[in-house]
Design a protein around this motif. Sequence first.
Motif: not given
Length: 126
Positions: A89-99
């Motif tokens: 269930e951790d399968t996904a596209v992971y994105y990094c972001a800045v506030d």
Amino acid sequence: QVQLVESGGGLVQAGGSLRLSCAASGRTFPSRAMAWFRQAPEKEREFVAAIRPSGGSTRYADSVKGRFTISRDNAKNTVFLQMNSLKPEDTAVYYCAVDRAFRPLDTIVVESMEYWGKGTLVTVSS
């Protein structure tokens, strides 16, 4: 021009580990939180983890608490996500972001973020 580039994704068996990296270029973010989000197929993008500029404060989604660790290297303008005990269930596209601005970590949501990377795919097989 700000760029966030994620790396480290891939295919791993359940129970395995991966370490994601996100390198920022174009400017530094000395006062803003950085975060990881993920989006699974046919699901909305969801919060995973966030970290203060100092690295002293972090926040995690309940679903990853105790398994994932977020960290950052301000000298290299890079944020990391160590993912252990991975589940399908951790399968996904992971994105990094800045506030966009300084705010309490527990108020960070998708709409809070100003800059996004293009993502890295994590696939966990059962």
